[in-house]
Design a protein around this motif. Sequence first.
Motif, mmCIF file in Angstrom:
data_model
loop_
_atom_site.group_PDB
_atom_site.id
_atom_site.type_symbol
_atom_site.label_atom_id
_atom_site.label_comp_id
_atom_site.label_asym_id
_atom_site.label_seq_id
_atom_site.Cartn_x
_atom_site.Cartn_y
_atom_site.Cartn_z
ATOM 1 N N THR A 213 45.819 5.276 28.318
ATOM 2 C CA THR A 213 47.197 5.103 27.849
ATOM 3 C C THR A 213 47.892 6.444 27.671
ATOM 4 O OG1 THR A 213 46.384 4.981 25.573
ATOM 5 C CG2 THR A 213 46.747 2.879 26.730
ATOM 6 N N THR A 214 47.124 7.538 27.659
ATOM 7 C CA THR A 214 47.699 8.886 27.589
ATOM 8 C C THR A 214 48.175 9.379 28.945
ATOM 9 O OG1 THR A 214 45.543 9.905 27.956
ATOM 10 C CG2 THR A 214 46.221 9.535 25.656
ATOM 11 N N GLY A 215 47.863 8.629 30.026
ATOM 12 C CA GLY A 215 48.253 9.015 31.383
ATOM 13 C C GLY A 215 47.165 9.740 32.151
ATOM 14 N N GLN A 216 46.035 10.038 31.529
ATOM 15 C CA GLN A 216 44.947 10.738 32.194
ATOM 16 C C GLN A 216 44.084 9.747 32.971
ATOM 17 O OE1 GLN A 216 44.000 12.337 28.183
ATOM 18 N NE2 GLN A 216 43.270 14.109 29.367
ATOM 19 N N PHE A 217 43.702 10.123 34.220
ATOM 20 C CA PHE A 217 42.810 9.295 35.030
ATOM 21 C C PHE A 217 41.376 9.759 34.813
ATOM 22 C CE2 PHE A 217 40.328 8.448 38.843
ATOM 23 C CZ PHE A 217 40.523 7.081 38.978
ATOM 24 N N PHE A 218 40.461 8.788 34.623
ATOM 25 C CA PHE A 218 39.050 9.104 34.431
ATOM 26 C C PHE A 218 38.213 8.303 35.415
ATOM 27 C CE2 PHE A 218 40.917 9.944 30.266
ATOM 28 C CZ PHE A 218 40.416 11.204 30.004
ATOM 29 N N SER A 219 37.128 8.910 35.875
ATOM 30 C CA SER A 219 36.163 8.249 36.742
ATOM 31 C C SER A 219 34.783 8.778 36.378
ATOM 32 C CB SER A 219 36.474 8.544 38.210
ATOM 33 O OG SER A 219 35.460 8.019 39.041
ATOM 34 N N GLU A 220 33.843 7.874 36.110
ATOM 35 C CA GLU A 220 32.485 8.259 35.754
ATOM 36 C C GLU A 220 31.504 7.402 36.544
ATOM 37 O OE1 GLU A 220 32.182 7.819 31.502
ATOM 38 O OE2 GLU A 220 33.720 9.334 31.127
ATOM 39 N N LYS A 221 30.405 8.017 37.018
ATOM 40 C CA LYS A 221 29.377 7.298 37.772
ATOM 41 C C LYS A 221 28.076 7.282 36.982
ATOM 42 C CE LYS A 221 31.248 8.356 42.295
ATOM 43 N NZ LYS A 221 31.019 8.989 43.591
ATOM 44 N N TYR A 222 27.370 6.155 37.095
ATOM 45 C CA TYR A 222 26.099 5.985 36.413
ATOM 46 C C TYR A 222 25.109 5.364 37.378
ATOM 47 C CZ TYR A 222 28.983 6.711 32.301
ATOM 48 O OH TYR A 222 29.852 7.234 31.388
ATOM 49 N N ILE A 223 23.840 5.797 37.319
ATOM 50 C CA ILE A 223 22.775 5.268 38.175
ATOM 51 C C ILE A 223 21.769 4.541 37.306
ATOM 52 C CG2 ILE A 223 20.746 5.973 39.500
ATOM 53 C CD1 ILE A 223 22.330 7.841 41.047
ATOM 54 N N SER A 224 21.292 3.381 37.804
ATOM 55 C CA SER A 224 20.274 2.621 37.071
ATOM 56 C C SER A 224 18.917 3.319 37.216
ATOM 57 C CB SER A 224 20.189 1.197 37.612
ATOM 58 O OG SER A 224 19.594 1.207 38.900
ATOM 59 N N ASP A 225 17.932 2.819 36.488
ATOM 60 C CA ASP A 225 16.601 3.420 36.545
ATOM 61 C C ASP A 225 15.747 2.863 37.670
ATOM 62 O OD1 ASP A 225 15.975 0.906 35.626
ATOM 63 O OD2 ASP A 225 15.405 1.570 33.622
ATOM 64 N N GLY A 226 16.251 1.877 38.414
ATOM 65 C CA GLY A 226 15.503 1.329 39.536
ATOM 66 C C GLY A 226 14.487 0.277 39.157
ATOM 67 N N VAL A 227 14.348 -0.022 37.890
ATOM 68 C CA VAL A 227 13.438 -1.075 37.445
ATOM 69 C C VAL A 227 14.192 -2.393 37.506
ATOM 70 C CG1 VAL A 227 12.067 -1.923 35.500
ATOM 71 C CG2 VAL A 227 12.192 0.532 35.981
ATOM 72 N N LEU A 228 13.515 -3.440 37.969
ATOM 73 C CA LEU A 228 14.170 -4.736 38.107
ATOM 74 C C LEU A 228 14.720 -5.201 36.778
ATOM 75 C CD1 LEU A 228 14.816 -7.039 40.050
ATOM 76 C CD2 LEU A 228 12.671 -8.096 39.386
#
Length: 191
Positions: free
Chosen positions: A103-118
């Motif tokens: 709402t402040t006008g700033q764009f954010f993008s973050e990536k996350y990776i799983s641990d690979g366990v089912l």
Amino acid sequence: PEADAALTISNIIDFETPDVETTTLFDTSFIQNGAEITTSTGFYILESDAFAYDGSQSFSARRTADGFTISLTNGQPLSLTTIDFGETSRNALTDIEIFGTATTGQFFSEKYISDGVLGLETLDLTNDSAFSLYQFDEISFRPADLGRGAHYDNIGYTTAVPEPGTTALILGGAALLATGIGRQRAKTPKP
């Protein structure tokens, strides 16, 4: 909360809907606890011990490359606190990207990776993610670089609630404005 901070209400989207059959294909939206999830191609509510770590219902986009957007039905902005996510069908890494304009006008993008366990793992976003520190009108999710699908569950969010003093100040100002308009109309001569 801090003295000058607004109060917050916490909620969670857990996809546990007794009136929905598992593997039900929804058109493009799902509403629970005041939040709406939308996607362009539809999505499934899944229940499988192979997918969810606790055997609970979870969410998966109809096409694995598709993402989704979350917003509140009352139009208030929200912040994320937690999300469970994992790969949809096997023991493999998956990754997601969370993005949006605060709402402040700033764009954010973050990536996350799983641990690979089912199964799903919990991603705690409190205090170290822009998505918990800022408010957003809507927040989007999509699979990121690995190109695999993901499934999601227990999306935790908060929304700010004005403090009682702020609400009283706004209502008092509106009352004064209405009184002033009424007096002005009373003083104006009628033709």
